[in-house]
Design an enzyme around this catalytic site. Structure first.
Site, PDB file in Angstrom:
ATOM      1  N   LYS A   1      -0.739 -18.156  25.153  1.00  0.00           N
ATOM      2  CA  LYS A   1      -1.370 -19.016  25.963  1.00  0.00           C
ATOM      3  C   LYS A   1      -1.080 -18.903  27.449  1.00  0.00           C
ATOM      4  O   LYS A   1      -0.017 -17.937  27.738  1.00  0.00           O
ATOM      5  CB  LYS A   1      -0.933 -20.406  25.586  1.00  0.00           C
TER       6      LYS A   1
HETATM    7  C1  PLP Z   1      -3.906 -22.380  20.287  1.00  0.00           C
HETATM    8  C2  PLP Z   1      -4.681 -23.523  20.096  1.00  0.00           C
HETATM    9  C3  PLP Z   1      -4.276 -24.346  19.431  1.00  0.00           C
HETATM   10  C4  PLP Z   1      -3.107 -24.464  18.438  1.00  0.00           C
HETATM   11  O1  PLP Z   1      -1.895 -24.055  19.309  1.00  0.00           O
HETATM   12  P1  PLP Z   1      -0.608 -23.485  18.325  1.00  0.00           P
HETATM   13  O2  PLP Z   1       0.411 -23.610  19.397  1.00  0.00           O
HETATM   14  O3  PLP Z   1      -0.631 -22.025  18.220  1.00  0.00           O
HETATM   15  O4  PLP Z   1      -0.625 -24.246  17.248  1.00  0.00           O
HETATM   16  C5  PLP Z   1      -5.266 -25.560  19.205  1.00  0.00           C
HETATM   17  N1  PLP Z   1      -6.096 -25.530  19.911  1.00  0.00           N
HETATM   18  C6  PLP Z   1      -6.612 -24.638  20.595  1.00  0.00           C
HETATM   19  C7  PLP Z   1      -7.951 -24.579  21.305  1.00  0.00           C
HETATM   20  C8  PLP Z   1      -6.013 -23.448  20.605  1.00  0.00           C
HETATM   21  O5  PLP Z   1      -6.458 -22.296  21.478  1.00  0.00           O
END
Ligand code: PLP
Length: 400
Positions: A186
């Protein structure tokens, strides 16, 4: 997008603070921790940066959504409206809450279609959950109006749109509750981590308690704390929070790079009349983690994907056949492949899902190509990339 590309001395310094004291837990051990409260500091940074009253860190973006649903009182028999184009975490969290995911069409914003949302509302609907996919926002004014009209909660999944804004307000802070992810790919990363943000004091208190077994965090004897309601353990560790603390301070730096790189690519593709771009309800608020564009047909899109590869362009997706982000490949959900029994309402809801089609989503997702904007590219690399993308698309169009 990924903050991990620029991991360095600042991140190591914050982690070392934690390693030196050995207090890896975010709560308690006041005397041993040399004054370091990385999780608390990161929550403060989120609150200040995003001008929101409360931030609660969690172990992941997925658990952040679970916490968000729990504090909104979502559970058995409730329906949560989510988009067909998102990450599997959306329905995972809804199912974990015991509620039924209701999948709804996306439009040319690549996010929830407000018309389709309104058509999907039933007496059981409790929450509308837009997902700000690929760095940019859903049509929040329209969705807010629908929530108001039908007395529903708005839960923003801003996991992919960290530091994006909508009409001057930060994504995630506009609905009743917002969620962020700090997983490894992210915009900023904790390794693993997430956050729930809200302006509502009661919801904030619920999030604080629920994410730590119901602990009230009052006084200085953890064992003597009360548990006003049933909770769970979604606590982030100090080590993870320390990485995020260094990363969040670099948010402006990351966004500047993304915007600069994206503009070069978008300007180049704008010279091709057959290419159109994803509609952004507020162009200025784009976090610029992706450049998402459409080809005139699904076939041309497929050919561009091949041509990109041939021209040495990497890090792009056409999500139509993607296992993780688009409803077409979620057989495990449609066939209810759960390790444990699910409620009658959920099974019926998922039965319906296996029978419906999503022509509007298919239309846009099949034509879409989303290109990741990296932080580590040099200007020369971006320029070369832009030229290669144009060449690749033109080679496809020349054959038509
Ligand atoms: C990455 C993501 C999540 C979940 O995040 P994690 O930290 O990997 O559990 C939820 N929604 C979206 C749109 C994402 O891209």
């Amino acid at each position: 997008m990924p903050g991990f590309e620029l991991f360095g001395d600042a991140e190591r310094k914050e982690v070392n603070d934690v390693l030196e004291s050995g207090v890896l837990m975010r709560y308690g051990f006041d005397g041993m921790r040399n004054g370091h409260w990385k999780a608390k500091e990161l929550e403060k940074e989120l609150e200040t940066r995003f001008k929101v009253n409360h931030a609660q860190l969690t172990t992941s973006g997925t658990s952040a959504i679970s916490v968000a649903l729990a504090i909104l009182g979502v559970g058995a028999g409730d329906e949560v409206i989510m988009p067909t184009f998102t990450f599997v975490a959306s329905f995972e969290s809804i199912l974990t809450a015991g509620a039924t995911p209701i999948l709804v069409e996306v439009d040319d914003t690549l996010t929830l279609s407000p018309e389709a949302v309104e058509a999907a509302i039933t007496p059981r609907t409790k929450v509308i959950m837009p997902v700000h996919m690929c760095g940019a926002m859903a049509d929040l004014d329209a969705l807010k109006a629908i929530c108001k009209k039908h007395n529903l909660f708005l839960l923003e999944d801003a996991c992919q749109a960290f530091a994006g804004t909508y009409k001057g307000e930060y994504l995630g802070t506009i609905g009743d509750v917002g969620c962020f992810s700090f997983d490894f790919v992210k915009t900023i990363t904790c390794g693993e981590g997430g956050a729930v943000v809200t302006n509502d004091n009661t919801l904030a208190k619920f999030a604080d308690h629920f994410s730590d077994h119901g602990h009230t965090h009052e006084g200085n004897d953890r064992g003597a704390e009360l548990h006003p309601f049933i909770g769970y353990n979604y606590r982030i560790s100090e080590l993870n929070a320390a990485v995020g603390l260094a990363q969040i301070r670099r948010t402006d730096e990351f966004l500047d790079i993304q915007k600069r790189n994206k503009k070069i690519l978008k300007d180049a593709l704008s010279t091709i009349p057959e290419v159109s771009f994803r509609r952004l309800p507020d162009e200025e608020g784009d976090s610029a983690t992706f450049l998402s564009f459409f080809m005139p047909t699904a076939e041309l899109s497929k050919e561009v994907v091949v041509a990109f590869k041939e021209h040495g362009v990497d890090a792009y997706w056409n999500y139509f056949d993607n296992n993780w982000h688009y409803v077409r490949r979620w057989e495990h959900l449609k066939e209810v492949k759960s390790l444990f029994p699910l409620s009658k309402e959920i099974k019926e809801g998922l039965q319906n899902l296996s029978e419906v089609s999503f022509p509007q989503s298919d239309h846009w997702i099949a034509r879409n190509i989303s290109c990741l904007i990296k932080l580590s590219w040099t200007e020369e690399e971006v320029q070369a990339r832009a030229a290669n993308m144009v060449k690749a698309i033109q080679s496809v169009l020349a054959k038509v």
